[in-house]
Design an enzyme around this catalytic site. Structure first.
Site, PDB file in Angstrom:
ATOM      1  N   ARG A   1     -27.644  38.021 -41.266  1.00 25.23           N
ATOM      2  CA  ARG A   1     -28.372  37.778 -40.023  1.00 25.23           C
ATOM      3  C   ARG A   1     -28.514  39.031 -39.167  1.00 25.23           C
ATOM      4  O   ARG A   1     -29.462  39.154 -38.395  1.00 25.23           O
ATOM      5  CB  ARG A   1     -27.667  36.688 -39.209  1.00 25.23           C
ATOM      6  CG  ARG A   1     -27.787  35.296 -39.814  1.00 25.23           C
ATOM      7  CD  ARG A   1     -27.073  34.267 -38.949  1.00 25.23           C
ATOM      8  NE  ARG A   1     -27.228  32.919 -39.480  1.00 25.23           N
ATOM      9  CZ  ARG A   1     -28.215  32.085 -39.159  1.00 25.23           C
ATOM     10  NH1 ARG A   1     -29.158  32.476 -38.313  1.00 25.23           N
ATOM     11  NH2 ARG A   1     -28.276  30.874 -39.684  1.00 25.23           N
TER      12      ARG A   1
ATOM     13  N   TYR B   1     -17.164  38.953 -35.657  1.00 31.19           N
ATOM     14  CA  TYR B   1     -17.998  38.092 -36.507  1.00 31.19           C
ATOM     15  C   TYR B   1     -18.979  38.968 -37.276  1.00 31.19           C
ATOM     16  O   TYR B   1     -19.939  39.487 -36.713  1.00 31.19           O
ATOM     17  CB  TYR B   1     -18.732  37.067 -35.640  1.00 31.19           C
ATOM     18  CG  TYR B   1     -19.634  36.100 -36.383  1.00 31.19           C
ATOM     19  CD1 TYR B   1     -19.543  35.885 -37.751  1.00 31.19           C
ATOM     20  CD2 TYR B   1     -20.608  35.374 -35.680  1.00 31.19           C
ATOM     21  CE1 TYR B   1     -20.375  34.998 -38.402  1.00 31.19           C
ATOM     22  CE2 TYR B   1     -21.448  34.483 -36.324  1.00 31.19           C
ATOM     23  CZ  TYR B   1     -21.334  34.297 -37.680  1.00 31.19           C
ATOM     24  OH  TYR B   1     -22.172  33.410 -38.332  1.00 31.19           O
TER      25      TYR B   1
ATOM     26  N   TYR C   1     -30.026  43.679 -35.328  1.00 33.45           N
ATOM     27  CA  TYR C   1     -31.320  44.374 -35.227  1.00 33.45           C
ATOM     28  C   TYR C   1     -31.178  45.889 -35.091  1.00 33.45           C
ATOM     29  O   TYR C   1     -31.870  46.648 -35.754  1.00 33.45           O
ATOM     30  CB  TYR C   1     -32.166  43.816 -34.065  1.00 33.45           C
ATOM     31  CG  TYR C   1     -33.578  44.381 -34.041  1.00 33.45           C
ATOM     32  CD1 TYR C   1     -34.549  43.862 -34.887  1.00 33.45           C
ATOM     33  CD2 TYR C   1     -33.913  45.451 -33.219  1.00 33.45           C
ATOM     34  CE1 TYR C   1     -35.829  44.399 -34.898  1.00 33.45           C
ATOM     35  CE2 TYR C   1     -35.192  45.998 -33.237  1.00 33.45           C
ATOM     36  CZ  TYR C   1     -36.142  45.460 -34.075  1.00 33.45           C
ATOM     37  OH  TYR C   1     -37.397  45.992 -34.100  1.00 33.45           O
TER      38      TYR C   1
ATOM     39  N   THR D   1     -23.738  31.034 -33.112  1.00 33.14           N
ATOM     40  CA  THR D   1     -25.106  31.093 -33.625  1.00 33.14           C
ATOM     41  C   THR D   1     -25.564  29.744 -34.170  1.00 33.14           C
ATOM     42  O   THR D   1     -26.739  29.398 -34.076  1.00 33.14           O
ATOM     43  CB  THR D   1     -25.230  32.177 -34.711  1.00 33.14           C
ATOM     44  OG1 THR D   1     -24.179  32.015 -35.670  1.00 33.14           O
ATOM     45  CG2 THR D   1     -25.115  33.559 -34.104  1.00 33.14           C
ATOM     46  N   THR D   2     -24.629  28.946 -34.722  1.00 36.99           N
ATOM     47  CA  THR D   2     -24.989  27.606 -35.191  1.00 36.99           C
ATOM     48  C   THR D   2     -25.410  26.706 -34.038  1.00 36.99           C
ATOM     49  O   THR D   2     -26.131  25.723 -34.230  1.00 36.99           O
ATOM     50  CB  THR D   2     -23.806  26.985 -35.965  1.00 36.99           C
ATOM     51  OG1 THR D   2     -23.550  27.793 -37.128  1.00 36.99           O
ATOM     52  CG2 THR D   2     -24.092  25.570 -36.413  1.00 36.99           C
TER      53      THR D   2
ATOM     54  N   LYS E   1     -14.203  36.695 -38.344  1.00 34.41           N
ATOM     55  CA  LYS E   1     -14.934  35.699 -39.114  1.00 34.41           C
ATOM     56  C   LYS E   1     -15.851  36.496 -40.035  1.00 34.41           C
ATOM     57  O   LYS E   1     -16.853  37.078 -39.600  1.00 34.41           O
ATOM     58  CB  LYS E   1     -15.746  34.776 -38.202  1.00 34.41           C
ATOM     59  CG  LYS E   1     -16.605  33.768 -38.980  1.00 34.41           C
ATOM     60  CD  LYS E   1     -17.507  32.965 -38.048  1.00 34.41           C
ATOM     61  CE  LYS E   1     -18.411  32.027 -38.839  1.00 34.41           C
ATOM     62  NZ  LYS E   1     -19.375  31.291 -37.979  1.00 34.41           N
TER      63      LYS E   1
ATOM     64  N   ILE F   1     -14.119  29.161 -40.118  1.00 35.53           N
ATOM     65  CA  ILE F   1     -14.959  28.643 -39.034  1.00 35.53           C
ATOM     66  C   ILE F   1     -16.176  28.071 -39.739  1.00 35.53           C
ATOM     67  O   ILE F   1     -17.014  28.795 -40.266  1.00 35.53           O
ATOM     68  CB  ILE F   1     -15.337  29.712 -38.006  1.00 35.53           C
ATOM     69  CG1 ILE F   1     -14.081  30.186 -37.258  1.00 35.53           C
ATOM     70  CG2 ILE F   1     -16.365  29.160 -37.014  1.00 35.53           C
ATOM     71  CD1 ILE F   1     -14.333  31.309 -36.268  1.00 35.53           C
TER      72      ILE F   1
END
Length: 291
Positions: free
Chosen positions: A140, A135, A109, A46-47, A164, A206
């Site tokens: 988010r 993750y 979502y 995502t980064t 993560k 991470i």
């Protein structure tokens, strides 16, 4: 799964002014991180702004990082989403021959139940030929995957090797560390908590900030793995301000500003993200210039 212990970094995707991918800057960043002690790289997470990168760009990025890495450190590829069938298809269609693991985000979502989370990752585990790192990032995805669900998955699927965890929730971290199977990895996804989690028995991090300061952050995590709390916190205290700053507005605008100040491309991001404000940019520049 010792290959995922230590410092992993969630690489950005550098962009040029015209918003095309800056592959030269990416090569420079990958080499900088490997040369300065990171243990593994995360591609297209995502980064990396994976939501706004095309399929063709992703394939070029993967190929370039594999070539640049040349087998020096393990590689983890981000493959996730909220359409389970499509994520399965992507895993099956992707050439994973040079990839050591998959990082797969909790469905966003849709806000599944805990059983929905379990069935989603069960479906992925059944088709993946490489280890999967879960993750969990409720800030988010809009919903938290509980420690109970994570431990259930860890016990039921040998190829789900770690998580993560990025809920910034110390109690959930501790519950995971207390109840996990012996070899299951609890990896910090929160740079500000990474040392404490590692000292408590976590497998490292991470990291976002780690790609800008790989030598310092790798040393910090190694201190955690070796139980050297005083030495680790001495580094942590030096980096507290910049860790806070890079997440002040949005990620990765903050870390891209740090990297620009360090000479790794520019701080361009794709909409709906925007560049760091002038005020934040100045704060970051002041830190970089005095670190």
């Amino acid at each position: 799964m010792q290959k995922f212990v230590g410092t992993g970094v969630a690489l950005i995707t550098p962009f040029k002014e015209d918003l095309s991918v800056d592959f030269d800057a990416l090569v420079k960043l990958v080499n900088f991180n490997i040369d300065n002690g990171i243990n593994y790289l995360v591609i297209n997470g995502t980064t990396a702004e994976s939501a706004t990168i095309s399929k063709e760009e992703k394939l070029r990025i993967i190929a370039l990082i594999i070539k640049t890495n040349a087998g020096r450190v393990p590689l983890v590829l981000g493959i996730g989403g909220n359409n389970t069938l499509e994520v399965k298809k992507e895993i099956q269609a992707t050439d994973l021959s040079n990839i050591d693991g998959i990082l797969s985000v909790v469905p966003y979502y849709s806000k599944p139940t805990q059983e929905g989370f379990y069935q989603h990752f069960k479906a992925l585990a059944e088709v993946s030929d490489v280890p999967i790192i879960l993750y969990n990032v409720p800030g988010r995805t809009a919903k938290n995957m509980s420690a109970v669900t994570t431990i259930r998955l860890a016990n039921d699927f040998p190829n789900i090797v770690g998580i993560k965890e990025a809920g910034n929730n110390m109690q959930q971290y501790l519950e995971l560390l207390k109840n996990k199977p012996t070899d299951f990895l609890v990896i910090s996804g929160d740079d500000d908590l990474a040392l404490g989690i590692t000292l408590a028995g976590g497998a490292g991090v991470i990291s976002v900030i780690g790609q800008a300061y790989p030598k310092e952050f790798s040393t910090l995590i190694n201190c955690g793995l070796e139980g050297k709390n005083k030495e680790g916190y001495a580094i942590h205290f030096k980096m507290m301000a910049i860790i806070d700053a890079i997440f002040e507005e949005n990620n990765p605008a903050g870390i891209k500003t740090v990297l620009q100040e360090l000479g790794f491309g520019i701080n361009q991001v794709r909409l709906p993200l925007v560049k760091a404000s002038k005020e934040l940019h100045q704060k970051i520049a002041n830190f970089v210039n005095t670190f």
